[in-house]
Design an enzyme around this catalytic site. Structure first.
Site, PDB file in Angstrom:
ATOM      1  N   SER A 128      -5.576   3.591 -21.457  1.00 18.63           N
ATOM      2  CA  SER A 128      -4.518   2.737 -20.892  1.00 18.63           C
ATOM      3  C   SER A 128      -4.501   1.423 -21.663  1.00 18.63           C
ATOM      4  O   SER A 128      -5.530   1.009 -22.205  1.00 18.63           O
ATOM      5  CB  SER A 128      -4.819   2.445 -19.414  1.00 18.63           C
ATOM      6  OG  SER A 128      -4.022   1.374 -18.941  1.00 18.63           O
ATOM      7  N   TYR A 141     -11.026   0.015 -13.099  1.00 27.05           N
ATOM      8  CA  TYR A 141     -10.074   0.834 -13.886  1.00 27.05           C
ATOM      9  C   TYR A 141     -10.104   0.374 -15.347  1.00 27.05           C
ATOM     10  O   TYR A 141     -10.201   1.195 -16.274  1.00 27.05           O
ATOM     11  CB  TYR A 141      -8.680   0.676 -13.283  1.00 27.05           C
ATOM     12  CG  TYR A 141      -7.609   1.536 -13.920  1.00 27.05           C
ATOM     13  CD1 TYR A 141      -7.449   2.871 -13.551  1.00 27.05           C
ATOM     14  CD2 TYR A 141      -6.751   1.017 -14.889  1.00 27.05           C
ATOM     15  CE1 TYR A 141      -6.460   3.653 -14.122  1.00 27.05           C
ATOM     16  CE2 TYR A 141      -5.761   1.803 -15.464  1.00 27.05           C
ATOM     17  CZ  TYR A 141      -5.616   3.109 -15.078  1.00 27.05           C
ATOM     18  OH  TYR A 141      -4.629   3.894 -15.654  1.00 27.05           O
TER      19      TYR A 141
HETATM   20  N1  LIG Z   1       1.181   6.114 -14.906  1.00 24.46           N
HETATM   21  C1  LIG Z   1       0.862   5.063 -15.649  1.00 24.46           C
HETATM   22  O1  LIG Z   1       1.540   4.014 -15.642  1.00 24.46           O
HETATM   23  C2  LIG Z   1      -0.346   5.113 -16.538  1.00 24.46           C
HETATM   24  C3  LIG Z   1      -0.527   4.071 -17.451  1.00 24.46           C
HETATM   25  C4  LIG Z   1      -1.627   4.092 -18.291  1.00 24.46           C
HETATM   26  C5  LIG Z   1      -2.533   5.142 -18.206  1.00 24.46           C
HETATM   27  N2  LIG Z   1      -2.329   6.144 -17.308  1.00 24.46           N
HETATM   28  C6  LIG Z   1      -3.316   7.219 -17.268  1.00 24.46           C
HETATM   29  O2  LIG Z   1      -2.677   8.456 -17.462  1.00 24.46           O
HETATM   30  C7  LIG Z   1      -3.418   9.483 -16.807  1.00 24.46           C
HETATM   31  C8  LIG Z   1      -2.494  10.284 -15.910  1.00 24.46           C
HETATM   32  O3  LIG Z   1      -1.955   9.381 -14.942  1.00 24.46           O
HETATM   33  P1  LIG Z   1      -0.695   9.727 -14.049  1.00 24.46           P
HETATM   34  O4  LIG Z   1       0.077   8.466 -13.936  1.00 24.46           O
HETATM   35  O5  LIG Z   1      -0.033  10.976 -14.522  1.00 24.46           O
HETATM   36  O6  LIG Z   1      -1.434   9.942 -12.668  1.00 24.46           O
HETATM   37  P2  LIG Z   1      -1.115  10.945 -11.471  1.00 24.46           P
HETATM   38  O7  LIG Z   1      -1.782  10.328 -10.262  1.00 24.46           O
HETATM   39  O8  LIG Z   1       0.322  11.231 -11.408  1.00 24.46           O
HETATM   40  O9  LIG Z   1      -1.923  12.232 -11.937  1.00 24.46           O
HETATM   41  C9  LIG Z   1      -3.325  12.251 -11.955  1.00 24.46           C
HETATM   42  C10 LIG Z   1      -3.781  13.673 -11.681  1.00 24.46           C
HETATM   43  O10 LIG Z   1      -5.218  13.683 -11.668  1.00 24.46           O
HETATM   44  C11 LIG Z   1      -5.623  14.538 -10.616  1.00 24.46           C
HETATM   45  N3  LIG Z   1      -6.989  14.201 -10.226  1.00 24.46           N
HETATM   46  C12 LIG Z   1      -7.423  13.086  -9.584  1.00 24.46           C
HETATM   47  N4  LIG Z   1      -8.752  13.143  -9.424  1.00 24.46           N
HETATM   48  C13 LIG Z   1      -9.172  14.299  -9.982  1.00 24.46           C
HETATM   49  C14 LIG Z   1     -10.443  14.916 -10.138  1.00 24.46           C
HETATM   50  N5  LIG Z   1     -11.566  14.351  -9.686  1.00 24.46           N
HETATM   51  N6  LIG Z   1     -10.515  16.117 -10.768  1.00 24.46           N
HETATM   52  C15 LIG Z   1      -9.388  16.719 -11.227  1.00 24.46           C
HETATM   53  N7  LIG Z   1      -8.148  16.189 -11.113  1.00 24.46           N
HETATM   54  C16 LIG Z   1      -8.054  14.982 -10.488  1.00 24.46           C
HETATM   55  C17 LIG Z   1      -4.601  14.303  -9.516  1.00 24.46           C
HETATM   56  O11 LIG Z   1      -4.594  15.352  -8.564  1.00 24.46           O
HETATM   57  C18 LIG Z   1      -3.307  14.211 -10.320  1.00 24.46           C
HETATM   58  O12 LIG Z   1      -2.724  15.491 -10.506  1.00 24.46           O
HETATM   59  C19 LIG Z   1      -4.545   8.757 -16.063  1.00 24.46           C
HETATM   60  O13 LIG Z   1      -5.714   8.772 -16.850  1.00 24.46           O
HETATM   61  C20 LIG Z   1      -4.019   7.354 -15.935  1.00 24.46           C
HETATM   62  O14 LIG Z   1      -5.046   6.401 -15.785  1.00 24.46           O
HETATM   63  C21 LIG Z   1      -1.257   6.157 -16.464  1.00 24.46           C
END
Ligand SMILES: NC(=O)c1ccc[n+]([C@@H]2O[C@H](COP(=O)([O-])OP(=O)(O)OC[C@H]3O[C@@H](n4cnc5c(N)ncnc54)[C@H](O)[C@@H]3O)[C@@H](O)[C@H]2O)c1
Length: 242
Positions: A128, A141
């Site tokens: 991120s 985080y």
């Molecule tokens: N959305 C954003 O703005 C953003 C920005 C920067 C980084 N990210 C990163 O991108 C990645 C995906 O984020 P997202 O926004 O799609 O999140 P999201 O919450 O939509 O998806 C995350 C997924 O991880 C799964 N999950 C959670 N804990 C788990 C575990 N212990 N074992 C297996 N699965 C598990 C959840 O069920 C979900 O399907 C993450 O690493 C997040 O930190 C997201």
């Protein structure tokens, strides 16, 4: 749609045989079904990726299902929780580090033996911009995301001579269920959304496909001379910060 979901769909469209692992059985099975209905190869395994025994079992079943070692690993999992450091419980600190960072070590650990035997492989970790720059209310985080960037560099160096590339992506704000929850909790959701759009010089928040396309590049032979890098996909956010 989450970023992992978009990655699974794009990779399947490109002909990959995908093993999708998630702790949410309902959403994971729905993603696999959608991919299969579109003619792609995907099967879903329920897995808490922060638990080593479950990771080991999924890697073994993935290799068995497709009759070959896993050659591309996408570490996408991430959970968020807001609290300044002086109010943060140790349990929440440990939970975020375990799910966001330790899981990526565990999945890599169990996929690497197959990649080492084949002398090829690509690992792409989702970090991120919060691992690169300071933002309020997310010490755990941010630490987990900084750790992912360091782990990526270390593993890239360790395994480069054996044909395995390791890179990561640092997204800006992306429209997913994770950020939808933050917007829903805001006193004025429309204002928060507008602020996020304004914060990114390209004038919008990211879409999961924006990140999936970067992941496809880093996983494919198109990036065969790229390792140990952090690809920032953030609508120009970090250029504005700098
Ligand atoms: N959305 C954003 O703005 C953003 C920005 C920067 C980084 N990210 C990163 O991108 C990645 C995906 O984020 P997202 O926004 O799609 O999140 P999201 O919450 O939509 O998806 C995350 C997924 O991880 C799964 N999950 C959670 N804990 C788990 C575990 N212990 N074992 C297996 N699965 C598990 C959840 O069920 C979900 O399907 C993450 O690493 C997040 O930190 C997201």
């Amino acid at each position: 749609m989450g970023i992992g979901n978009a990655i699974a769909q794009l990779f399947a469209q490109e002909g990959a045989r995908v093993v999708a692992a998630d702790i949410d059985g309902h959403a994971g099975a729905a993603t696999a079904k959608k991919i299969q209905e579109a003619g792609g190869h995907c099967f879903f395994r329920h897995c808490d990726v922060s638990e080593e025994s479950e990771v080991k079992a999924v890697v073994a079943s993935g290799s068995k299902e497709f009759g070959q070692a896993i050659d591309v690993l996408l570490n996408v999992v991430g959970i968020a929780h807001e609290s300044p450091a002086h109010l943060l419980d140790l349990a929440d600190w440990e939970r975020i580090l375990k799910v966001n960072l330790t899981s990526m070590f565990l999945c890599s650990k169990h996929v690497l033996p197959g990649m080492l035997a084949a002398r090829r492989g690509a690992i792409v970790n989702i970090a991120s911009v919060q691992g690169l720059f300071g933002f309020p209310s997310n010490p755990h985080y941010a630490a987990s995301k900084g750790g992912i960037i360091s782990l990526t560099r270390q593993m890239a160096r360790e395994y480069a001579s054996q044909g395995i590339r390791v890179n990561c992506i640092a997204p800006g704000t992306v429209e997913t269920p994770m950020t939808a929850q933050v917007i829903a909790r805001a006193p004025n959701p429309a204002d928060l959304r507008a602020a996020w759009e304004k914060m990114h010089p390209l004038g919008r928040v990211g879409r999961p496909i924006d990140i999936a396309r970067g992941a496809l590049f880093l996983a494919s032979d198109e990036s065969s001379w790229v390792t140990g890098q952090c690809l920032v996909i953030d609508g120009g956010l970090s250029s504005a910060v700098l």
